[in-house]
Write a protein that holds these residues in place. Structure first.
Motif, PDB file in Angstrom:
ATOM      1  N   ARG A   1       4.959  94.107 -21.090  1.00  0.00           N
ATOM      2  CA  ARG A   1       3.837  93.716 -21.942  1.00  0.00           C
ATOM      3  C   ARG A   1       2.499  94.086 -21.299  1.00  0.00           C
ATOM      4  O   ARG A   1       2.414  94.260 -20.088  1.00  0.00           O
ATOM      5  CB  ARG A   1       3.890  92.216 -22.225  1.00  0.00           C
TER       6      ARG A   1
ATOM      7  N   GLU B   1     -10.805  79.343 -29.286  1.00  0.00           N
ATOM      8  CA  GLU B   1     -10.195  80.582 -28.806  1.00  0.00           C
ATOM      9  C   GLU B   1     -10.070  80.568 -27.289  1.00  0.00           C
ATOM     10  O   GLU B   1     -11.052  80.340 -26.575  1.00  0.00           O
ATOM     11  CB  GLU B   1     -11.063  81.780 -29.198  1.00  0.00           C
ATOM     12  N   VAL B   2      -8.883  80.885 -26.803  1.00  0.00           N
ATOM     13  CA  VAL B   2      -8.661  80.843 -25.363  1.00  0.00           C
ATOM     14  C   VAL B   2      -9.519  81.882 -24.634  1.00  0.00           C
ATOM     15  O   VAL B   2     -10.057  81.627 -23.556  1.00  0.00           O
ATOM     16  CB  VAL B   2      -7.155  80.965 -25.025  1.00  0.00           C
TER      17      VAL B   2
ATOM     18  N   ALA C   1       8.065  86.561 -19.320  1.00  0.00           N
ATOM     19  CA  ALA C   1       7.112  87.422 -20.021  1.00  0.00           C
ATOM     20  C   ALA C   1       5.819  86.674 -20.344  1.00  0.00           C
ATOM     21  O   ALA C   1       4.731  87.155 -20.068  1.00  0.00           O
ATOM     22  CB  ALA C   1       7.746  87.968 -21.295  1.00  0.00           C
ATOM     23  N   LEU C   2       5.943  85.496 -20.946  1.00  0.00           N
ATOM     24  CA  LEU C   2       4.744  84.827 -21.467  1.00  0.00           C
ATOM     25  C   LEU C   2       4.104  83.866 -20.482  1.00  0.00           C
ATOM     26  O   LEU C   2       2.935  83.537 -20.592  1.00  0.00           O
ATOM     27  CB  LEU C   2       5.084  84.062 -22.750  1.00  0.00           C
TER      28      LEU C   2
ATOM     29  N   ILE D   1      -8.643  91.390 -21.072  1.00  0.00           N
ATOM     30  CA  ILE D   1      -7.694  91.917 -20.100  1.00  0.00           C
ATOM     31  C   ILE D   1      -6.884  93.095 -20.648  1.00  0.00           C
ATOM     32  O   ILE D   1      -6.277  93.825 -19.878  1.00  0.00           O
ATOM     33  CB  ILE D   1      -6.718  90.825 -19.602  1.00  0.00           C
TER      34      ILE D   1
ATOM     35  N   ALA E   1       3.658  83.519 -29.859  1.00  0.00           N
ATOM     36  CA  ALA E   1       4.308  84.624 -29.147  1.00  0.00           C
ATOM     37  C   ALA E   1       5.766  84.262 -28.851  1.00  0.00           C
ATOM     38  O   ALA E   1       6.672  85.087 -29.040  1.00  0.00           O
ATOM     39  CB  ALA E   1       3.560  84.935 -27.855  1.00  0.00           C
TER      40      ALA E   1
ATOM     41  N   GLN F   1      10.488  94.671 -29.309  1.00  0.00           N
ATOM     42  CA  GLN F   1       9.802  94.088 -28.150  1.00  0.00           C
ATOM     43  C   GLN F   1      10.450  94.521 -26.842  1.00  0.00           C
ATOM     44  O   GLN F   1      11.659  94.595 -26.740  1.00  0.00           O
ATOM     45  CB  GLN F   1       9.868  92.556 -28.220  1.00  0.00           C
TER      46      GLN F   1
ATOM     47  N   ASP G   1      -0.835  78.709 -32.530  1.00  0.00           N
ATOM     48  CA  ASP G   1      -1.101  78.397 -31.125  1.00  0.00           C
ATOM     49  C   ASP G   1      -1.725  77.039 -30.863  1.00  0.00           C
ATOM     50  O   ASP G   1      -2.645  76.893 -30.068  1.00  0.00           O
ATOM     51  CB  ASP G   1      -1.928  79.509 -30.474  1.00  0.00           C
TER      52      ASP G   1
ATOM     53  N   ASP H   1      -2.059  84.769 -18.861  1.00  0.00           N
ATOM     54  CA  ASP H   1      -2.783  86.046 -18.955  1.00  0.00           C
ATOM     55  C   ASP H   1      -4.221  85.911 -18.468  1.00  0.00           C
ATOM     56  O   ASP H   1      -4.816  86.877 -18.022  1.00  0.00           O
ATOM     57  CB  ASP H   1      -2.770  86.550 -20.393  1.00  0.00           C
ATOM     58  N   ASN H   2      -4.783  84.706 -18.575  1.00  0.00           N
ATOM     59  CA  ASN H   2      -6.158  84.518 -18.112  1.00  0.00           C
ATOM     60  C   ASN H   2      -6.254  84.557 -16.584  1.00  0.00           C
ATOM     61  O   ASN H   2      -7.338  84.751 -16.030  1.00  0.00           O
ATOM     62  CB  ASN H   2      -6.730  83.191 -18.609  1.00  0.00           C
TER      63      ASN H   2
ATOM     64  N   ASN I   1       0.894  79.627 -26.236  1.00  0.00           N
ATOM     65  CA  ASN I   1       1.944  80.652 -26.330  1.00  0.00           C
ATOM     66  C   ASN I   1       2.971  80.406 -27.431  1.00  0.00           C
ATOM     67  O   ASN I   1       3.997  81.083 -27.476  1.00  0.00           O
ATOM     68  CB  ASN I   1       2.704  80.776 -25.000  1.00  0.00           C
TER      69      ASN I   1
ATOM     70  N   GLN J   1       7.796  84.570 -31.941  1.00  0.00           N
ATOM     71  CA  GLN J   1       8.099  85.957 -32.293  1.00  0.00           C
ATOM     72  C   GLN J   1       9.205  86.526 -31.405  1.00  0.00           C
ATOM     73  O   GLN J   1      10.027  87.308 -31.870  1.00  0.00           O
ATOM     74  CB  GLN J   1       6.833  86.815 -32.191  1.00  0.00           C
ATOM     75  N   MET J   2       9.214  86.095 -30.145  1.00  0.00           N
ATOM     76  CA  MET J   2      10.304  86.554 -29.271  1.00  0.00           C
ATOM     77  C   MET J   2      11.635  85.974 -29.735  1.00  0.00           C
ATOM     78  O   MET J   2      12.648  86.661 -29.791  1.00  0.00           O
ATOM     79  CB  MET J   2      10.022  86.156 -27.812  1.00  0.00           C
TER      80      MET J   2
END
Lengths: 522, 299
Positions: free
Chosen positions: B66, A242-243, A318-319, B264, A381, B61, A374, A264-265, A378, A384-385
């Motif tokens: 986000r 898990e990230v 976005a990602l 987060i 995600a 979306q 994953d 995101d991290n 990513n 899904q986009m």
């Protein structure tokens, strides 16, 4: 009631003291090696450490610490860690004899972990037909990464001659790539690839202590390393799938480096006093592969529509916090002269896509998109986009998130995700290799590449760098885009969370370089 | 429910007394049960009205918006409960997740009840060798850890929505089977079954029209006890990535998707976790109370 007299008490004390002293020599021995231990949290491990079988975005970082390539690509020959200069390693020098032949002299000071000096026979065996490129090589993936060799022979104890069937001007680069990790002939023959993969012996800066597939690999400094003593006493690669757990483990001090973090991290690491993020856009592209003989996907218009509907910029913004790089065409700047900086980017044109879907008579039948959860950062995600982007042009794509590659590749596949690592920085990779006649898209994914594509690929492989090759490569990239056997998404950014006291830089590749010149502890 | 008897003032056991007792039981419903029942009503209402209640579509979306925090906590964002890693509205996704999770749980519970009741009745009717065999099946199922069983089925057949409903349905069928077999065997010995048989009614008629009706109360209680488990199984399977597939959404999938962002963007995990916990708790509390009310031995 039992009484203890003074003598007994003294005896007891003495015994306790002796017992305490017993483990002392070991502690002392450890104390004598002041080098620290490095703990690295990784997203996964390859099931084997046989260096060619382990080629993957989780395997390379470990094998690169255990093995050396014949020639070394010096990533630090430029400031960004993406240099392409070739420098001596196991080969102390090399000479091109003609367009098909390279002769390599082996250095005298390189030893395997078992103490044996590397000989020309070891090098010749490592790149032999028997192991890599014959009819039935010991390592089945060998031919995919090998040159079209005619012969590899040890001329004498310290010289090896490599000869290809057709002119091949990228051979030196290939000898500095993941196909050229050198193994000890005798031991390898005795163990066979499977056993060797569990007890690998190389020339790298670290030697194996323990390997528990799926859990951890523990390495220890190999002090006879030809580039000097390694700077860490021990390195542990610990699987933490898990990230979020990898990032948390880094912050809490459980690990010194956490691999494969997401943008995101970064937010999480900001403001932490002891750790920071270090990243590098790597020579790899995240891709989609279309099953060329599957329902709907056999229609080029549907494949083109799928590609035209992908808004790469939106995904990257976005990602990937804008940090991944969208290549202009299937090429990277490290190609050098064959790279065309002016090549137009991949088109995003939902209107055209919608028209193509209509023209193809698509009736709304679901199209399956298979992915693991994953495996690539990513990837779900992004899928899904894209699913929403495809929906907007009238394509009904169903996401099938599966457990293993066997399920992904089972019959019924229509779209899958994939990545191509650039084995070495040359225009022949990956359009003439992974996407060439021997690559999986043509072999198993039903892509019937045109004769023109395969003829162009063969030419690009054999031409010397120059105007002609540049032109033909660009044509090849055009054809790939036109036939649309897949889609290039972006070049991912590899993000590491690193303890600030560790002097270590990422390179533009999917492995970590832990050699003494790139690992320091404050 | 001792208060029921005193309130009734008539000999216990008569139809009128039973009715009065039940009515009074509802009147004296404990506060926690009341709360549980209200929560369940709210969840069912949300499930039915999901498309009208949710401010956004569940798959809609806005990638550039986000991981926005919830407006409910004073942040200036267009999302009451925040947005997830693809810029989807957490509130809308939770509402749709409730719908799907409840549909699966209800369908699963009904399947379990039907299969279990059928097997239990068959065993009670056929007795002998058949009964032994059927009850052995029940024992086998009861001795298997259900999650492992479910994972094996998914591994063999791949996952799709209807398979998931069936798997969830198979959770707990053995308990219905045991219960029903016991109740039917007991009912067979009572006077009304003998009387019906004496006037020439065949077994299936007695089972369908009389015994089944008499054991419905016990079955309903068993269903409320089983319901939270079906929710948990769906949630568990989806959490492991083997249940509901994106872009569809269920409580388990939402929790699973949120776990990489917990440090987060805590709000993605918050709402689905609370809903899952409260819903199972509510059904448990109400189910327990129903059992207490209907169990003669506890009076």
């Amino acid at each position: 009631m039992t009484f203890i007299n003074r003598r007994q008490a003294l005896q007891g004390l003495a015994l306790t003291g002796a017992a305490a002293a017993l483990p002392f020599p070991r502690a002392l021995a450890q104390g004598q090696d002041p080098r620290p231990e490095l703990r690295i949290a990784v997203q996964g491990l390859a099931p084997t450490l046989e260096p060619v079988n382990a080629i993957s975005n989780v395997g390379n970082r470990v094998t690169n610490a255990l093995f050396d390539t014949l020639i070394r690509r010096d990533f630090f020959s430029n400031d960004s860690g993406s240099g392409t200069e070739l420098v001596p390693a196991i080969a102390k020098s090399w000479k091109r004899e003609d367009e098909r032949t390279v002769v390599v002299s082996i250095a005298d000071n390189v030893r395997f972990h078992n103490g044996d000096a590397v000989s020309a026979a070891d090098v010749a065996y490592s790149l032999s037909a028997e192991r890599l490129w014959g009819d039935k090589p010991l390592v089945p993936r060998g031919p995919l990464f090998s040159a079209a060799f005619e012969s590899v022979e040890a001329i004498d104890g310290r010289t090896v001659r490599f000869r290809t069937k057709a002119p091949d001007f990228s051979l030196e680069k290939r000898l500095a790539s993941w196909i050229a990790w050198v193994v000890p002939e005798k031991l390898y023959r005795a163990l066979g690839p499977e056993q060797f993969g569990l007890k690998p012996v190389g020339t790298g800066p670290y030697k194996l202590v323990e390997f528990h597939p799926g859990d951890r690999v523990v390495l220890e400094a190999f002090d006879d390393y030809y580039l000097g003593k390694p700077t860490a006493r021990r390195i542990t690669f610990q699987v933490v799938p898990e990230v979020a757990t990898r990032a948390a483990g880094l912050i809490s001090g459980e690990y010194d480096i956490a691999c494969a973090l997401t943008p995101d991290n970064l937010v999480q690491l900001e403001g932490q006093p002891d750790v920071e993020a270090r990243s590098s856009v790597i020579e790899n592209v995240h891709l989609l592969v279309y099953q060329g003989d599957a329902r709907w996907l056999s229609d080029k218009r549907i494949r083109q529509a799928l590609n035209l509907a992908i808004d790469r910029k939106l995904i990257v913004d976005a990602l990937w916090a804008g940090k991944a790089v969208i290549p202009n065409g299937f090429q990277i700047p490290a190609y050098g002269a064959d790279f065309d900086p002016g090549r137009p980017p991949f088109r995003y044109d939902p209107e055209k896509a919608r028209a193509l879907v209509k023209e193809a008579g698509y009736d709304g039948e679901p199209i399956s998109y298979r992915t693991l959860n994953d495996y690539y950062v990513n990837s779900v995600a992004a899928a899904q986009m894209m699913q929403e982007m495809w929906k907007a042009i009238g394509l009904n794509v169903r996401l099938d998130i599966l457990e293993n590659w066997g399920q992904v590749l089972a019959p019924g596949m229509q779209i899958r995700n994939w990545s191509n690592g650039f084995q070495f920085p040359d225009a022949s990779i990956p359009l003439t290799s992974d996407w060439g006649p021997n690559g999986s898209p043509q072999q198993t994914h039903g892509w019937k590449a045109s004769a023109e594509y395969n003829a162009l690929a063969a030419k690009v492989r054999s031409l010397a760098p120059g105007e002609e090759r540049h032109k033909l490569f660009q044509q090849l990239a055009d054809l790939w885009e036109e036939e649309a056997p897949g889609a290039v998404l972006y070049r991912p950014v590899e993000i590491y969370g690193v303890r600030k006291t560790i002097g270590w830089k990422p390179v533009s590749f999917e492995f970590m370089d832990l050699r003494p010149y790139n690992l320091r502890f404050a | 429910m001792t208060s029921a008897e005193t309130a009734a003032g008539t000999a216990p056991g008569t139809v009128a007394a039973n009715r009065r007792r039940k009515r009074s039981a509802f009147r004296s419903m404990p506060f926690s049960v009341c709360l549980g029942a209200c929560w369940m009503a709210l969840m069912f209402a949300a499930a039915i009205a999901a498309p009208w209640l949710a401010p956004y579509g569940y798959a809609e979306q806005q990638p550039l918006l986000r991981l926005k925090p919830p407006a409910l906590f004073g942040y200036e964002t267009p999302f009451w409960l925040g947005s997830d890693h693809l810029g989807r509205d957490v509130l809308s996704r939770v509402i749709h997740a409730i719908r799907l999770s409840i549909v699966i749980a209800v369908a699963g519970t009904l399947i379990g009840a039907c299969v279990g009741t059928a097997v239990g009745m068959l065993a009670a009717r056929l007795r002998g060798w058949w009964e032994e065999a059927l009850m052995m099946l029940v024992d086998v199922q009861a001795s298997l850890p259900f999650m492992i069983f479910a994972l094996t089925i998914v591994a063999f057949f791949g996952n799709n929505f209807w398979l998931l409903v069936i798997i969830v349905g198979l959770a707990g069928w053995e308990r219905y089977a045991r219960l029903v077999r016991g109740l039917v065997v007991e009912a067979e010995t009572t006077g009304y079954a003998a009387a019906l048989r004496a006037v020439g009614a065949d077994s299936w008629r007695i089972y369908r029209h009389h015994i089944l009706r008499n054991i419905t109360g016990a079955l309903l209680v068993q269903m409320t006890l089983n319901f939270p488990e079906t929710i948990m199984i769906e949630t568990g399977l989806s959490f492991l990535g083997l249940g509901v597939q994106p872009p569809l959404t269920s409580l388990g999938l939402l929790i699973s998707e949120s776990r990489n962002y917990i440090a987060i963007a805590w709000w993605i995990a918050l709402a689905p976790s609370i809903v899952a916990a409260f819903t199972t708790l509510s059904v448990c509390v109400v189910g327990d109370w129903l059992r207490d009310v209907s169990d003669v031995r506890l009076r």
